[in-house]
Each structure stands twice: as C-alpha cells, then as structure tokens.
Write an enzyme that holds these catalytic residues in place. Structure first.
Site, PDB file in Angstrom:
ATOM      1  N   ALA A  85      -6.022  -6.653   3.776  1.00  0.00           N
ATOM      2  CA  ALA A  85      -4.570  -6.852   3.688  1.00  0.00           C
ATOM      3  C   ALA A  85      -4.217  -8.226   3.115  1.00  0.00           C
ATOM      4  O   ALA A  85      -4.499  -9.258   3.728  1.00  0.00           O
ATOM      5  CB  ALA A  85      -3.955  -6.703   5.074  1.00  0.00           C
ATOM      6  N   HIS A 116      -2.686  -5.507 -14.285  1.00  0.00           N
ATOM      7  CA  HIS A 116      -4.101  -5.442 -14.667  1.00  0.00           C
ATOM      8  C   HIS A 116      -4.313  -4.735 -16.007  1.00  0.00           C
ATOM      9  O   HIS A 116      -3.604  -3.787 -16.340  1.00  0.00           O
ATOM     10  CB  HIS A 116      -4.909  -4.760 -13.564  1.00  0.00           C
ATOM     11  N   ASN A 174       1.593 -14.872   4.010  1.00  0.00           N
ATOM     12  CA  ASN A 174       1.040 -13.524   4.175  1.00  0.00           C
ATOM     13  C   ASN A 174      -0.491 -13.537   4.215  1.00  0.00           C
ATOM     14  O   ASN A 174      -1.091 -12.911   5.097  1.00  0.00           O
ATOM     15  CB  ASN A 174       1.520 -12.629   3.031  1.00  0.00           C
ATOM     16  N   THR A 180     -12.321 -13.349  -3.674  1.00  0.00           N
ATOM     17  CA  THR A 180     -12.055 -13.180  -5.106  1.00  0.00           C
ATOM     18  C   THR A 180     -12.775 -14.230  -5.940  1.00  0.00           C
ATOM     19  O   THR A 180     -13.016 -15.355  -5.466  1.00  0.00           O
ATOM     20  CB  THR A 180     -10.535 -13.300  -5.362  1.00  0.00           C
ATOM     21  N   LYS A 192      -7.122 -17.498  -0.585  1.00  0.00           N
ATOM     22  CA  LYS A 192      -8.416 -16.870  -0.276  1.00  0.00           C
ATOM     23  C   LYS A 192      -9.466 -17.937   0.046  1.00  0.00           C
ATOM     24  O   LYS A 192     -10.313 -17.759   0.915  1.00  0.00           O
ATOM     25  CB  LYS A 192      -8.869 -16.002  -1.456  1.00  0.00           C
ATOM     26  N   GLY A 238       0.841  -1.208   0.000  1.00  0.00           N
ATOM     27  CA  GLY A 238       0.000   0.000   0.000  1.00  0.00           C
ATOM     28  C   GLY A 238       0.871   1.252   0.000  1.00  0.00           C
ATOM     29  O   GLY A 238       2.097   1.173   0.093  1.00  0.00           O
ATOM     30  N   ARG A 281     -14.264 -10.832 -19.160  1.00  0.00           N
ATOM     31  CA  ARG A 281     -14.216 -10.560 -17.726  1.00  0.00           C
ATOM     32  C   ARG A 281     -15.356  -9.620 -17.331  1.00  0.00           C
ATOM     33  O   ARG A 281     -15.889  -8.890 -18.163  1.00  0.00           O
ATOM     34  CB  ARG A 281     -12.883  -9.881 -17.345  1.00  0.00           C
ATOM     35  N   TYR A 300      -2.638 -17.917  -5.015  1.00  0.00           N
ATOM     36  CA  TYR A 300      -3.450 -16.766  -4.592  1.00  0.00           C
ATOM     37  C   TYR A 300      -4.888 -17.193  -4.327  1.00  0.00           C
ATOM     38  O   TYR A 300      -5.457 -16.943  -3.258  1.00  0.00           O
ATOM     39  CB  TYR A 300      -3.395 -15.659  -5.659  1.00  0.00           C
TER      40      TYR A 300
HETATM   41  N1  UFG Z   1      -4.674  -9.196 -20.224  1.00  0.00           N
HETATM   42  C1  UFG Z   1      -3.991  -9.047 -21.409  1.00  0.00           C
HETATM   43  N2  UFG Z   1      -2.810  -8.385 -21.388  1.00  0.00           N
HETATM   44  C2  UFG Z   1      -2.276  -7.864 -20.242  1.00  0.00           C
HETATM   45  C3  UFG Z   1      -2.994  -8.021 -19.025  1.00  0.00           C
HETATM   46  C4  UFG Z   1      -4.187  -8.698 -19.079  1.00  0.00           C
HETATM   47  O1  UFG Z   1      -4.417  -9.518 -22.466  1.00  0.00           O
HETATM   48  O2  UFG Z   1      -1.180  -7.285 -20.310  1.00  0.00           O
HETATM   49  C5  UFG Z   1      -5.946  -9.924 -20.230  1.00  0.00           C
HETATM   50  C6  UFG Z   1      -5.900 -11.166 -19.378  1.00  0.00           C
HETATM   51  O3  UFG Z   1      -5.413 -12.257 -20.091  1.00  0.00           O
HETATM   52  C7  UFG Z   1      -7.370 -11.299 -18.977  1.00  0.00           C
HETATM   53  C8  UFG Z   1      -7.870  -9.848 -18.917  1.00  0.00           C
HETATM   54  O4  UFG Z   1      -6.927  -9.100 -19.667  1.00  0.00           O
HETATM   55  O5  UFG Z   1      -8.051 -11.966 -19.968  1.00  0.00           O
HETATM   56  C9  UFG Z   1      -7.928  -9.292 -17.510  1.00  0.00           C
HETATM   57  O6  UFG Z   1      -6.682  -9.519 -16.880  1.00  0.00           O
HETATM   58  P1  UFG Z   1      -6.286  -8.899 -15.463  1.00  0.00           P
HETATM   59  O7  UFG Z   1      -4.884  -9.344 -15.189  1.00  0.00           O
HETATM   60  O8  UFG Z   1      -6.572  -7.440 -15.468  1.00  0.00           O
HETATM   61  O9  UFG Z   1      -7.307  -9.585 -14.472  1.00  0.00           O
HETATM   62  P2  UFG Z   1      -7.596 -11.134 -14.201  1.00  0.00           P
HETATM   63  O10 UFG Z   1      -8.937 -11.424 -14.790  1.00  0.00           O
HETATM   64  O11 UFG Z   1      -6.486 -11.993 -14.618  1.00  0.00           O
HETATM   65  O12 UFG Z   1      -7.582 -11.158 -12.616  1.00  0.00           O
HETATM   66  C10 UFG Z   1      -8.588 -10.605 -11.821  1.00  0.00           C
HETATM   67  C11 UFG Z   1      -7.989 -10.083 -10.528  1.00  0.00           C
HETATM   68  C12 UFG Z   1      -7.367 -11.202  -9.731  1.00  0.00           C
HETATM   69  C13 UFG Z   1      -8.384 -12.278  -9.524  1.00  0.00           C
HETATM   70  C14 UFG Z   1      -9.005 -12.711 -10.813  1.00  0.00           C
HETATM   71  C15 UFG Z   1     -10.163 -13.618 -10.538  1.00  0.00           C
HETATM   72  O13 UFG Z   1      -7.015  -9.120 -10.799  1.00  0.00           O
HETATM   73  O14 UFG Z   1      -6.948 -10.730  -8.484  1.00  0.00           O
HETATM   74  O15 UFG Z   1      -9.525 -11.595 -11.534  1.00  0.00           O
HETATM   75  O16 UFG Z   1     -10.256 -14.519 -11.505  1.00  0.00           O
HETATM   76  F1  UFG Z   1      -7.798 -13.359  -8.965  1.00  0.00           F
END
Ligand code: UFG
Length: 322
Positions: free
Chosen positions: A72, A187, A90, A115, A143, A37, A218, A139
């Site tokens: 956290a 992200h 953690n 999550t 959870k 943080g 998503r 991860y």
């Molecule tokens: N993506 C890309 N390129 C990048 C980053 C992401 O194509 O550089 C795609 C990923 O493959 C995915 C989508 O964008 O299809 C979203 O990806 P994120 O990494 O933003 O998020 P996630 O869906 O992987 O993960 C999120 C939360 C996690 C949680 C998960 C639950 O960030 O903490 O949803 O499934 F665990």
C-alpha cells in the site's frame, strides 16, 4: 500454509501477488482503502477496506498472521513532486502505523515494496544493492525512509524484513483478468497501447541521452516475475531468514524506442508519437544487478522477455480490463 496479510492487495502488483500466494496454498487477507486500487481485482471474501493510518483498525486483521506483504503506497513520481506531504504522510505514515500494529500483535515478518527510485541517478549501472541511497523525488525519499526505519526495527523489534526494489514493473496476467489500471496512467507500455487506440501521439521524453538511440534505458520486469519474487522472499522469512534488500529486475536494459518498436511488432499497428523534451527527474539508464536475488533466493525471471511482456499487456488492454 501460512496466513499472509497483503496491504494494497487491490492494486496492480498486489492483486497479482495475492493470486500467486493463493496458488501456493496460503491463506490471504487483503487490506486496501481502494483510494488507488480497484475492488474488482480482489476476491470479495478476502477484501477488508481499511485505512492503514488508522492503527486501531489495522490491528485486529493481524490476528494469527504469519507475515505481511506491504504494497500500500502512492507510486507516481511526478505527482510526488507536486504533493510531497501527501506522499510522506501516506507512504511513511501508513507504513509506521502498520509497523506499530504489527509490534502490538507480535507479527515479525514483512516483505516491503521498494523501488529502484531509492538510488536516484546511480553512479554505476547495472546497480548493485550496496549502491548508496540517493532518491531524487519525494516518492523515492518515502521508500528510502521506510527502508531505513525497517533497519532500526530489525534491531530493536526483531522485525525481519525483505525490501524488494522493483525496476520497471509491467505486463499483465490476462488469464486472471489482472494488469495495469492506473488513472492517470504515466507508465510507458500502457501509454503506447493507449496511443494506438486513441490515435493521440505519445510523447517520447528526450532523444539526447547518452544511450544507443538517445532515449532512456530501463529494466522491464514482468509483474508475474515480480510476484514470484515476493513469494520467494516470504519463503525466506518463513524459514527464519535474515532481513535483506534485493533488486528485482532482469539485468537487461531496453530503450524507449526499442519498447515502441516491440509494441508495433506485437500489435501490428503504428504507434503515433512526438519527440518531447526530457522529463524532469529521469535518469538516462536504470538497470538492475539482480545477481543477489538469483543467488540468495533462487529466483529467475520466466516471463520477462520484452515481447512476452508486451503481448500480455496488449491482451489485457484489449479484453481484460475491469
Ligand atoms: N516515457 C516516455 N513517454 C511517456 C512515458 C514514459 O518517453 O509518456 C519514458 C520515460 O521517460 C522513461 C521510460 O519511458 O524513460 C519509462 O518511464 P515510466 O514512467 O514507465 O517508468 P519510470 O522508469 O519513470 O519509473 C519506474 C517506476 C517508478 C519508479 C522508477 C524507478 O514506474 O515507480 O521506475 O526509477 F520510481
């Protein structure tokens, strides 16, 4: 007015939820070790720098506390596959220490940051809360384990808890100077914005999924709406509500390419990108069935149109950071 302890309150979702709790008139104490943080996200008079795993250090901060909101944790799925012990220690160890301190101090209400990763690769989409656990990363496993522990603590400690299973948290509250500041960032939306700024192409992980355009789907939920879900969950517990688990998502899905196009529309700039192989562990489609949260707690998303999300993230990206 209640006294609320927020762990991880200097992080992205924690800091914004803290603002919502203050706006509702609650008294808030923030515990954060600042390992992930940021100090500047929290009013200094509220911040206590404490390691959650040090139970004795946590206890005094629970004096007079009505409920805990527990954010956290480490959150990077990829990092968790490289450092599983770190994530278990953690995320599970920190939670256990907090729960032990709460038991000693007689605090019996908790809202827990969970999550969609507890479901892994779900059989059914939209995903209902009674879908089986099936985490596919340390991860997600961390959870899931904490949710299971909370089930036992409900029974044997009388600890009433609400687990909120977030889908894709995103967006910002530029009006409060708060938004995503992860380092490294993994992200999608902040990476698309960074690609515009740096000119370095963002990788699109996989275009051969069984979805409308081949990229993953998503459920993008604005952090403001997520924060509201925490306030609603707290109100439920303060009124004597039972332990429960809720998905927090809109129930709508968007593909990676749809998000990219909205980013281009909002910013008026082209996003440089390259097509890359699938990322390990990505499910094709993750969309929440959020009926239970809407019906039970009366929660409705208000700021989660994708365009609004991207506008807020872009405003924060341009002027709100730090
Ligand atoms: N993506 C890309 N390129 C990048 C980053 C992401 O194509 O550089 C795609 C990923 O493959 C995915 C989508 O964008 O299809 C979203 O990806 P994120 O990494 O933003 O998020 P996630 O869906 O992987 O993960 C999120 C939360 C996690 C949680 C998960 C639950 O960030 O903490 O949803 O499934 F665990």
């Amino acid at each position: 007015m209640s006294k609320i302890l927020v762990t991880g309150g200097a992080g992205y979702i924690g800091s914004i939820t803290t603002r919502h709790l203050l706006a509702q008139g609650h008294q808030v104490v923030v515990l954060d070790d600042l390992s992930r943080g940021h100090r500047h996200t929290t009013p200094p008079e509220l911040l206590r720098i404490v390691h959650l795993q040090d139970t004795a250090q946590v206890e005094p901060h629970l004096e007079g506390v009505d409920a805990v909101v527990h954010f956290a944790a480490y959150i990077a799925v990829g990092e968790s596959t490289r450092e599983p012990e770190l994530y278990f220690s953690n995320n599970i160890g920190g939670s256990l220490s907090l729960f032990a301190a709460m038991a000693r101090m007689g605090v019996k209400r908790l809202v827990f940051s969970s999550t969609a990763a507890v479901y892994g690769n779900p059989e059914k989409v939209p995903i209902p809360e009674d879908a089986p656990f099936g985490p596919v990363s340390p991860y997600g496993e961390s959870k899931t384990t904490v949710e299971r522990i909370l089930g036992q603590l409900d029974q044997f400690r009388g600890l009433r808890s609400v687990a909120l299973r977030y889908f894709n948290a995103c967006g910002a509250e530029p009006e409060n100077g708060l938004g995503e500041e992860h380092e490294p960032e993994t992200h999608l939306i902040p990476l698309l914005l960074r690609a515009i700024e740096s000119g370095q192409p963002v990788q699109i992980f996989g275009t051969d999924y069984p979805t409308s355009d081949g990229t993953c789907v998503r459920d993008y939920i604005h952090v403001s709406d997520l924060a509201d879900a925490h306030v609603a969950a707290l109100n439920h517990l303060m009124k004597g509500g039972a332990s429960a688990q809720f998905n927090v998502g809109t129930g709508r899905g968007e593909t990676v390419m749809e998000v990219l196009r909205v980013v281009e529309e909002v910013t008026g700039k082209k996003v440089p990108f390259t097509i890359a192989p699938r990322r390990d562990g990505d499910a094709a489609e993750l969309v929440a069935d959020s009926t239970k949260l809407r019906r039970t707690l009366g929660w409705e998303p208000r700021r989660s149109e994708l365009r609004q999300i991207v506008e807020d993230a872009w405003t924060f990206f341009q002027r709100g950071r730090g």
